[in-house]
Design a protein around this motif. Structure first.
Motif, mmCIF file in Angstrom:
data_model
loop_
_atom_site.group_PDB
_atom_site.id
_atom_site.type_symbol
_atom_site.label_atom_id
_atom_site.label_comp_id
_atom_site.label_asym_id
_atom_site.label_seq_id
_atom_site.Cartn_x
_atom_site.Cartn_y
_atom_site.Cartn_z
ATOM 1 N N THR A 109 -38.035 -40.467 -9.257
ATOM 2 C CA THR A 109 -39.345 -40.054 -9.765
ATOM 3 C C THR A 109 -39.685 -38.638 -9.310
ATOM 4 O OG1 THR A 109 -40.424 -40.936 -7.800
ATOM 5 C CG2 THR A 109 -40.213 -42.426 -9.684
ATOM 6 N N GLY A 110 -38.886 -38.112 -8.374
ATOM 7 C CA GLY A 110 -39.190 -36.803 -7.787
ATOM 8 C C GLY A 110 -39.887 -36.923 -6.442
ATOM 9 N N SER A 111 -40.390 -38.128 -6.139
ATOM 10 C CA SER A 111 -41.048 -38.381 -4.851
ATOM 11 C C SER A 111 -40.260 -39.449 -4.106
ATOM 12 C CB SER A 111 -42.483 -38.872 -5.072
ATOM 13 O OG SER A 111 -42.960 -39.568 -3.936
ATOM 14 N N GLN A 112 -39.847 -39.131 -2.885
ATOM 15 C CA GLN A 112 -39.072 -40.080 -2.091
ATOM 16 C C GLN A 112 -39.900 -41.329 -1.780
ATOM 17 O OE1 GLN A 112 -37.123 -38.255 1.263
ATOM 18 N NE2 GLN A 112 -36.281 -40.183 1.975
ATOM 19 N N GLU A 116 -38.867 -45.093 -2.922
ATOM 20 C CA GLU A 116 -38.709 -46.197 -1.960
ATOM 21 C C GLU A 116 -39.577 -47.392 -2.363
ATOM 22 O OE1 GLU A 116 -39.497 -44.543 1.914
ATOM 23 O OE2 GLU A 116 -37.648 -43.325 1.866
ATOM 24 N N LEU A 117 -40.770 -47.114 -2.852
ATOM 25 C CA LEU A 117 -41.665 -48.175 -3.325
ATOM 26 C C LEU A 117 -41.012 -48.966 -4.466
ATOM 27 C CD1 LEU A 117 -44.729 -49.276 -3.169
ATOM 28 C CD2 LEU A 117 -45.094 -47.818 -5.153
ATOM 29 N N LEU A 118 -40.279 -48.233 -5.326
ATOM 30 C CA LEU A 118 -39.663 -48.845 -6.515
ATOM 31 C C LEU A 118 -38.249 -49.359 -6.261
ATOM 32 C CD1 LEU A 118 -40.827 -46.194 -9.142
ATOM 33 C CD2 LEU A 118 -41.774 -48.465 -8.787
ATOM 34 N N GLY A 119 -37.805 -49.311 -5.005
ATOM 35 C CA GLY A 119 -36.458 -49.800 -4.698
ATOM 36 C C GLY A 119 -35.369 -48.850 -5.134
ATOM 37 N N GLY A 120 -35.694 -47.550 -5.232
ATOM 38 C CA GLY A 120 -34.668 -46.558 -5.592
ATOM 39 C C GLY A 120 -35.037 -45.692 -6.784
ATOM 40 N N GLY A 121 -36.049 -46.080 -7.531
ATOM 41 C CA GLY A 121 -36.457 -45.292 -8.702
ATOM 42 C C GLY A 121 -36.756 -46.189 -9.893
ATOM 43 N N ILE A 122 -36.998 -45.569 -11.044
ATOM 44 C CA ILE A 122 -37.249 -46.317 -12.290
ATOM 45 C C ILE A 122 -35.921 -46.911 -12.757
ATOM 46 C CG2 ILE A 122 -38.008 -46.114 -14.708
ATOM 47 C CD1 ILE A 122 -40.329 -45.606 -12.901
ATOM 48 N N GLU A 123 -35.875 -48.213 -13.005
ATOM 49 C CA GLU A 123 -34.611 -48.889 -13.328
ATOM 50 C C GLU A 123 -34.368 -48.986 -14.831
ATOM 51 O OE1 GLU A 123 -34.028 -52.713 -11.572
ATOM 52 O OE2 GLU A 123 -34.165 -51.971 -9.516
ATOM 53 N N THR A 124 -33.077 -48.915 -15.202
ATOM 54 C CA THR A 124 -32.683 -49.209 -16.584
ATOM 55 C C THR A 124 -32.665 -50.732 -16.766
ATOM 56 O OG1 THR A 124 -30.322 -49.188 -15.998
ATOM 57 C CG2 THR A 124 -31.261 -47.119 -16.772
ATOM 58 N N LEU A 125 -32.511 -51.164 -18.007
ATOM 59 C CA LEU A 125 -32.476 -52.587 -18.376
ATOM 60 C C LEU A 125 -33.823 -53.294 -18.191
ATOM 61 C CD1 LEU A 125 -29.026 -53.767 -16.900
ATOM 62 C CD2 LEU A 125 -29.578 -53.397 -19.297
ATOM 63 N N GLN A 126 -34.894 -52.514 -18.017
ATOM 64 C CA GLN A 126 -36.202 -53.153 -17.861
ATOM 65 C C GLN A 126 -37.322 -52.217 -18.325
ATOM 66 O OE1 GLN A 126 -36.504 -53.918 -13.591
ATOM 67 N NE2 GLN A 126 -37.702 -52.076 -13.277
ATOM 68 N N CYS A 316 -49.964 -44.927 -5.954
ATOM 69 C CA CYS A 316 -49.302 -45.882 -6.858
ATOM 70 C C CYS A 316 -49.169 -47.210 -6.124
ATOM 71 C CB CYS A 316 -47.922 -45.365 -7.257
ATOM 72 S SG CYS A 316 -46.963 -46.583 -8.176
ATOM 73 N N LYS A 317 -49.634 -48.266 -6.743
ATOM 74 C CA LYS A 317 -49.544 -49.608 -6.145
ATOM 75 C C LYS A 317 -48.698 -50.498 -7.045
ATOM 76 C CE LYS A 317 -52.254 -53.616 -4.731
ATOM 77 N NZ LYS A 317 -53.558 -54.279 -4.701
ATOM 78 N N VAL A 318 -47.789 -51.270 -6.439
ATOM 79 C CA VAL A 318 -47.018 -52.252 -7.213
ATOM 80 C C VAL A 318 -47.973 -53.397 -7.540
ATOM 81 C CG1 VAL A 318 -45.106 -53.890 -7.191
ATOM 82 C CG2 VAL A 318 -44.803 -51.637 -6.172
ATOM 83 N N PHE A 319 -48.318 -53.519 -8.808
ATOM 84 C CA PHE A 319 -49.287 -54.518 -9.266
ATOM 85 C C PHE A 319 -48.582 -55.849 -9.531
ATOM 86 C CE2 PHE A 319 -52.047 -56.373 -12.639
ATOM 87 C CZ PHE A 319 -53.256 -56.344 -11.978
ATOM 88 N N ILE A 330 -48.156 -42.900 -1.673
ATOM 89 C CA ILE A 330 -48.962 -41.727 -2.039
ATOM 90 C C ILE A 330 -48.011 -40.627 -2.482
ATOM 91 C CG2 ILE A 330 -50.598 -39.987 -1.203
ATOM 92 C CD1 ILE A 330 -51.515 -42.077 0.882
ATOM 93 N N PHE A 331 -48.306 -40.018 -3.629
ATOM 94 C CA PHE A 331 -47.496 -38.899 -4.107
ATOM 95 C C PHE A 331 -48.429 -37.776 -4.536
ATOM 96 C CE2 PHE A 331 -48.270 -41.610 -7.766
ATOM 97 C CZ PHE A 331 -48.567 -40.722 -8.792
#
Length: 343
Positions: A109-112, A116-126, A316-319, A330-331
């Protein structure tokens, strides 16, 4: 993230489809049906209807397929039988499912902190959905992903092209330039690898998705952005009387997005609007909820809630997510796109 060294810049060329041997296993071209006794004319009819892979074919009901001009029920049965021989759509073991998960690409995402919140970044297949008020950073993340998706995989990118469907007129190509420079990439090449379409009605939006299959079967796409997914539905359907029809059409569109994600191993990033929540009560400081109701809630794999912080900071909060804890990051929005927040 610092600008990359000059010798690395030369590596930032997108790999051609022929070189992507791993991708060849992900989908089987519809042309392969001809070697299983299906005539080329019928294959052409499928392609004209927006079906370019055997995987995509298996995602359609027989009722849908018989609706294609020139395809009888007998022909459809024969086509489906042939496709089943090419693609295994039956049961597999948990171990095989784990192997398939290795095809997942995580795009930075450009923000570490956000990665980390997303488990590595925006995922494919979803499908990843971001909802929040205006200026909360949803579209800024979309623009950053337009660039980071084109980075090589060893630099947390997707090594692929980007498709952008814009329903609110928020895409700014000039915004891509400083983001590309931040990542050490050639802005002109980055813009050439983004295909863009402005949608004006929900039907136009759906037809744009149908047309994507042809492009994605020929070129290495890794990201599809829909900004925003709900806007045109809120305009084209009004009042409670049309709500049921709206939700049905929205469900069809979201089903199409899910199929694109799984058929072509792309990440789908869609933004969503918020609505006032009359049931939120007086004790909730900000009683807003994402638009789209249960239909949208069930379609999105990961739901992210964006809100404004201090100055250019955003939270950003994981809803909702099947494999991520409910947590926050926080980014910051910078001229070079999404980045880690400064203290």
């Amino acid at each position: 993230m610092q600008a990359f060294k000059s010798e690395e810049v030369s590596q930032l060329q997108l790999v051609e489809r022929e070189e992507l041997e791993d991708d060849e296993d992900l989908f089987e071209a519809i042309d392969k049906l001809t070697s299983h006794g299906i005539n080329a004319g019928d294959v052409k009819k499928l392609q004209d209807a927006g079906i370019y892979t055997c995987n995509g074919l298996m995602m359609h009901t027989k009722k849908n397929l018989t609706g294609i001009k020139g395809l009888s029920e007998a022909k459809v049965d024969k086509i489906c039988e042939a496709a089943e021989k090419i693609v295994n759509f039956g049961y597999i073991t948990g171990s095989d499912a784990l192997l398939r998960r290795k095809a997942v690409v995580r795009i930075t995402t450009g923000s570490q902190a956000l990665d980390e919140l997303l488990g590595g970044g925006i995922e494919t297949l979803q499908i990843t959905e971001a909802f929040g008020e205006f200026r909360s950073g949803k579209t800024q993340l979309a623009h950053t992903l337009c660039v980071s998706t084109q980075l090589p995989t060893n630099m947390k990118g997707g090594n692929g092209k980007v498709a952008y469907i814009d329903t609110e007129g928020t895409f700014r190509p000039d915004r891509i330039v400083p983001i590309a420079e931040r990542f050490g990439m050639d802005a002109g090449a980055v813009l050439d690898n983004i295909i863009y379409a402005r949608a004006y009605t929900y039907e136009h939006q759906y037809n744009l998705l149908l047309g994507l299959a042809a492009k994605m079967s020929e070129e290495p796409f890794r990201l599809l952005i829909v900004d925003s997914v709900i806007a045109l539905f809120r305009v084209d359907f009004t009042g409670r009387g049309e709500l049921a029809e709206r939700q049905q059409k929205l469900a069809q569109m979201l089903s199409r997005l899910t199929k694109i994600a799984e058929e072509f191993n792309v990440a789908v990033y869609m933004t969503n609007q918020v609505i006032a929540d009359p049931g939120g009560g007086v004790f909730i400081s900000d009683p807003k909820k994402p638009a789209g109701g249960h239909v949208l809630a069930h379609a999105a794999t990961v739901r992210l809630m964006f809100r404004k912080g201090k100055g250019e900071q955003r939270v950003c909060k994981v809803f909702d997510a099947p494999n991520l804890p409910e947590s926050e990051a926080i980014f910051q929005i910078t001229s070079g796109g999404i980045a880690d927040a400064k203290d």
